[in-house]
Write a protein that holds these residues in place. Structure first.
Motif, PDB file in Angstrom:
ATOM      1  N   HIS A   1       3.922  21.663   2.223  1.00  0.00           N
ATOM      2  CA  HIS A   1       3.084  22.855   2.122  1.00  0.00           C
ATOM      3  C   HIS A   1       2.116  22.885   3.297  1.00  0.00           C
TER       4      HIS A   1
ATOM      5  N   ALA B   1       4.210  21.667  12.250  1.00  0.00           N
ATOM      6  CA  ALA B   1       4.000  21.812  13.693  1.00  0.00           C
ATOM      7  C   ALA B   1       4.244  20.495  14.418  1.00  0.00           C
ATOM      8  N   GLU B   2       3.954  19.386  13.739  1.00  0.00           N
ATOM      9  CA  GLU B   2       4.106  18.082  14.379  1.00  0.00           C
ATOM     10  C   GLU B   2       5.560  17.646  14.479  1.00  0.00           C
TER      11      GLU B   2
ATOM     12  N   SER C   1       0.848  -1.196   0.000  1.00  0.00           N
ATOM     13  CA  SER C   1       0.000   0.000   0.000  1.00  0.00           C
ATOM     14  C   SER C   1       0.887   1.249   0.000  1.00  0.00           C
TER      15      SER C   1
ATOM     16  N   MET D   1       2.880   1.684   3.202  1.00  0.00           N
ATOM     17  CA  MET D   1       3.973   0.704   3.299  1.00  0.00           C
ATOM     18  C   MET D   1       5.136   1.109   2.398  1.00  0.00           C
TER      19      MET D   1
ATOM     20  N   LEU E   1       1.217  23.280   7.027  1.00  0.00           N
ATOM     21  CA  LEU E   1       1.728  23.849   8.278  1.00  0.00           C
ATOM     22  C   LEU E   1       1.477  22.918   9.456  1.00  0.00           C
ATOM     23  N   GLY E   2       0.420  22.111   9.364  1.00  0.00           N
ATOM     24  CA  GLY E   2       0.137  21.148  10.422  1.00  0.00           C
ATOM     25  C   GLY E   2       1.249  20.117  10.552  1.00  0.00           C
TER      26      GLY E   2
ATOM     27  N   ASP F   1      -3.323   9.164   3.067  1.00  0.00           N
ATOM     28  CA  ASP F   1      -4.512   9.514   3.834  1.00  0.00           C
ATOM     29  C   ASP F   1      -4.150   9.958   5.246  1.00  0.00           C
ATOM     30  N   VAL F   2      -5.071  10.697   5.882  1.00  0.00           N
ATOM     31  CA  VAL F   2      -4.760  11.246   7.219  1.00  0.00           C
ATOM     32  C   VAL F   2      -4.328  10.211   8.237  1.00  0.00           C
ATOM     33  N   THR F   3      -5.033   9.063   8.299  1.00  0.00           N
ATOM     34  CA  THR F   3      -4.645   8.106   9.346  1.00  0.00           C
ATOM     35  C   THR F   3      -3.281   7.502   9.032  1.00  0.00           C
ATOM     36  N   ILE F   4      -2.957   7.359   7.738  1.00  0.00           N
ATOM     37  CA  ILE F   4      -1.646   6.829   7.354  1.00  0.00           C
ATOM     38  C   ILE F   4      -0.589   7.920   7.536  1.00  0.00           C
ATOM     39  N   GLN F   5      -0.957   9.151   7.226  1.00  0.00           N
ATOM     40  CA  GLN F   5      -0.051  10.283   7.449  1.00  0.00           C
ATOM     41  C   GLN F   5       0.353  10.345   8.920  1.00  0.00           C
ATOM     42  N   ALA F   6      -0.630  10.142   9.806  1.00  0.00           N
ATOM     43  CA  ALA F   6      -0.335  10.151  11.236  1.00  0.00           C
ATOM     44  C   ALA F   6       0.663   9.057  11.591  1.00  0.00           C
ATOM     45  N   GLN F   7       0.505   7.877  10.978  1.00  0.00           N
ATOM     46  CA  GLN F   7       1.457   6.783  11.236  1.00  0.00           C
ATOM     47  C   GLN F   7       2.864   7.165  10.789  1.00  0.00           C
TER      48      GLN F   7
ATOM     49  N   ASP G   1       4.455   9.880  12.968  1.00  0.00           N
ATOM     50  CA  ASP G   1       4.848   9.261  14.231  1.00  0.00           C
ATOM     51  C   ASP G   1       6.156   8.481  14.045  1.00  0.00           C
TER      52      ASP G   1
END
Lengths: 324, 321
Positions: free
Chosen positions: A215, A221-222, A158, A161, A217-218, A188-194, A197
């Motif tokens: 591009h 910030a992370e 995916s 991955m 900003l969020g 996608d957002v949930t994969i972006q979060a992974q 992290d």
């Protein structure tokens, strides 16, 4: 204080096209210490990616050329480095991950072979050792059952991955600097979060400095400690992440923050404060400040004289005559 | 409360794909597999979910660009699935769509006046001088200059092209506008211009929006109601403020927690989901989310949860919560 790992001074990268000279990067100054993360933000065409490609010396000549400036990395000026010197640095001391992991992996090679290739190219190890290291890297980036996934081809994985594989490959030679160009934009957002992290965890573990281009900003910030905001080829504001988000100074940075839909608390459906107008054509840049036509606080001097990067408190710098 | 303009019930759309020469049963991609939604007049329903969850297919079904396999779509009290060609043409004036990519949704060989005027011409609503006046008026409404009508799409920037797409969608004075990721291909500073325009048009013409986006900050900003889709199903559907404050479905909760904050000081407690979205070809049994759900119990694998009403008014499909 030790010398910074990467120090860019007055970098100019121009493209000489039939229509004229495109000043894609027009005077970028940056520095990055070991183990730090610098976020480079800006809109499409502002020169973020060209800055990264200049560091890697991947600008396609003769159309594009670094015309001025220096890129000091580990005490060596990369602008003056020969191609064979660069080959030893790329993928080894500096590695890069790209936005689209499908197009930056070779579709006809197993991921294990691709990671091994990078390792064998730069380090004196046997094929078997390189293969075992590849499995280790896949485990490090959180790919389940790496012993079997190492035999897979990119299309069997995916998007998330594949991006993990790219990160594993980029870190396989323990680079001092990793350049990540929009690493989560295609996800996608949930994969972006992974992935964010993962980058945050690896940063502590591997200790590479990261130049993060985005591009969003969020995302900055992370992950980032320092942020450079680019506009039309140069840095307009530079600060540590908290200062930049709490006290943005350049009218463009302020505008960027205001164009993001806000959380609740303010009156419902307060109009977004859009930045009027368009990014200037890089072929026909105005005299003086490049942001003048879209700026709400423009005054006479902005139209006549290009602003310098002015020092505010601490590391905070801004390219705007309002602060002189 | 406003009247319901669009009601969707148990909507399903499967696409057959052939797999192998000897395959006996056709293999189905279950793109939309049981969606329930209601949109009220003058309001905005935000539809969120990750790629491949069926958001765009749903938009196409509402326009009847595709016919569903099961379920009903009722627009202003009429079942649109029973319309014949003639009724369908009249119906389509009421619903228009704005696409994500303003580069591929405008004909590169036509000038802007043709692109914006074409819907009016097709429906026989205006011609000649009157058509031209309408086009100029529409261009003004979306913030383009009248003299720009003789230019081709490639002579415009992305944001301006999206304005052309919006003008075309508004030409027939639709009641419902489906905005399918209308700003996601634009730069941040331009996005705000287009979002402001869409909201201004809504209050000026009393438009109803189905706003499809994966940008959760944007959905929070524009929506009155929010529906969350996962693998072809609505898993939660609630008032915007309620769902952003208290998402009930574990997927909604994880999704909202995954949005990067624009404040480096408040590190949000993030729920990291395991793994990837499963394939819609063979979706998991029972609750589709059970393979990634942090709260799953054995029962989730066996029985599919249905949407039911919770004390705070939200509709949620979850056994555990």
């Amino acid at each position: 204080m030790a010398a910074p790992l990467l120090e860019i001074q007055g970098l100019k990268t121009f493209f000489f096209t039939r229509k004229g000279v495109v000043k894609a990067v027009d005077g970028v100054d940056l520095s990055l210490n070991e183990g730090e993360t610098l976020g480079l933000v800006g809109e499409s065409g502002c020169g973020k990616t060209v800055t990264a490609l200049s560091i890697m010396r991947l600008i396609s000549e003769p159309i594009g050329r670094i015309t001025e400036g220096s890129i000091n990395f580990e005490g060596k000026d990369l602008v003056a480095a020969t191609e064979s010197e660069m080959r030893k640095i790329r993928g080894n001391r500096i590695s890069m991950i790209f936005q689209e992991p499908m197009t930056s992996l070779n579709p006809v090679l197993k991921v294990g072979d691709q990671i091994s290739e990078a390792i064998q190219l730069h380090q004196d190890v046997s094929k078997k050792e390189a293969w075992d290291r590849s499995i280790e890297m896949l485990r490090l980036v959180g790919i389940p059952s790496p012993e079997s996934r190492v035999n897979e081809y990119p299309h069997q994985m995916s998007g998330g991955m594949r991006q993990r594989v790219m990160i594993g490959m980029a870190l396989s030679c323990h680079p001092k600097l990793m350049i990540a160009d929009e690493p989560t934009t295609a996800l996608d957002v949930t994969i972006q979060a992974q992935i964010l992290d993962l980058i945050n965890r690896l940063k502590e573990r591997v200790g590479s400095a990261i130049l993060l281009i985005t591009h969003n900003l969020g995302v900055v910030a992370e992950v980032a400690q320092y942020v450079g905001v680019m506009y039309a080829g140069y840095i307009v504001e530079y600060a540590d992440v908290i200062t930049l988000f709490k006290e943005p100074r350049h009218p463009y940075t302020v505008g960027l923050f205001q164009s993001i839909p806000k959380k609740k608390g303010s009156a419902k459906r307060e109009r977004l404060q859009a930045i009027p107008g368009l990014v200037p054509d890089l072929l026909e840049l105005p005299k003086g400040c490049k942001f003048q036509d879209r700026c709400s606080r423009v005054f006479q001097r902005c139209r006549e004289e290009a602003p310098l990067l002015l020092k505010l408190n601490g590391s905070h710098q801004v390219r705007c005559w309002l602060y002189e | 409360m406003n009247e319901e303009i669009l009601i969707i019930q148990r909507l399903k759309k499967y696409y057959p794909i052939r797999r192998g020469f000897f395959a006996q049963e056709p293999v189905l991609v279950k793109a939309v597999d049981g969606v329930d939604l209601t949109i009220r007049r003058g309001e905005t329903l935000g539809l969120v979910g990750e790629s491949g969850c069926g958001k765009s297919t749903l938009g196409r079904l509402i326009l009847r660009l595709e016919d569903p396999d099961e379920g009903t779509i009722t627009f202003e009290g009429e079942n649109i699935l029973s319309f014949d060609d003639d009724q369908l043409r009249k119906f389509r004036r009421n619903i228009q769509i704005i696409f994500q990519d303003p580069y591929s949704s405008l004909n590169p060989r036509k000038k802007v006046d043709f692109i914006i005027g074409e819907p009016l011409a097709i429906h026989g609503l205006a011609r000649g001088k009157e058509l031209e006046e309408r086009v100029v008026e529409l261009m003004k409404v979306v913030g383009l200059r009248a003299e720009q009508r003789f230019l081709y799409p490639h002579q415009f920037s992305g944001g301006q092209r999206q304005r052309i797409g919006i003008a075309r969608a508004l030409a027939l004075q639709p009641k419902l506008v489906i905005a399918d990721e209308p700003v996601s291909s634009l730069d941040v500073s331009i996005q705000a211009q287009i979002v402001n325009l869409l909201l201004d048009l809504q209050s000026e013409f009393g438009l109803t929006y189905l706003f499809i986006s994966h940008d959760l900050n944007l959905i929070e900003y524009v929506s009155d109601w929010v529906a969350v889709m996962y693998l072809g199903k609505t898993v939660e559907w609630a008032n915007q403020e309620v769902i952003y404050d208290h998402p009930i479905h574990p997927y909604s909760e994880a999704l909202f927690s995954a949005v990067p904050t624009t404040d480096p000081l408040t590190k949000r407690k993030r729920i990291l989901l395991e793994g990837d979205v499963p394939s819609p070809i063979n979706p998991p049994s029972g609750c589709r989310f059970h393979t990634r759900c942090p709260l799953r119990i054995d029962f989730c694998e066996k029985e599919e949860p249905l949407l039911n009403k919770r004390p705070n008014g939200s509709l949620v499909a979850c056994h555990v919560r």
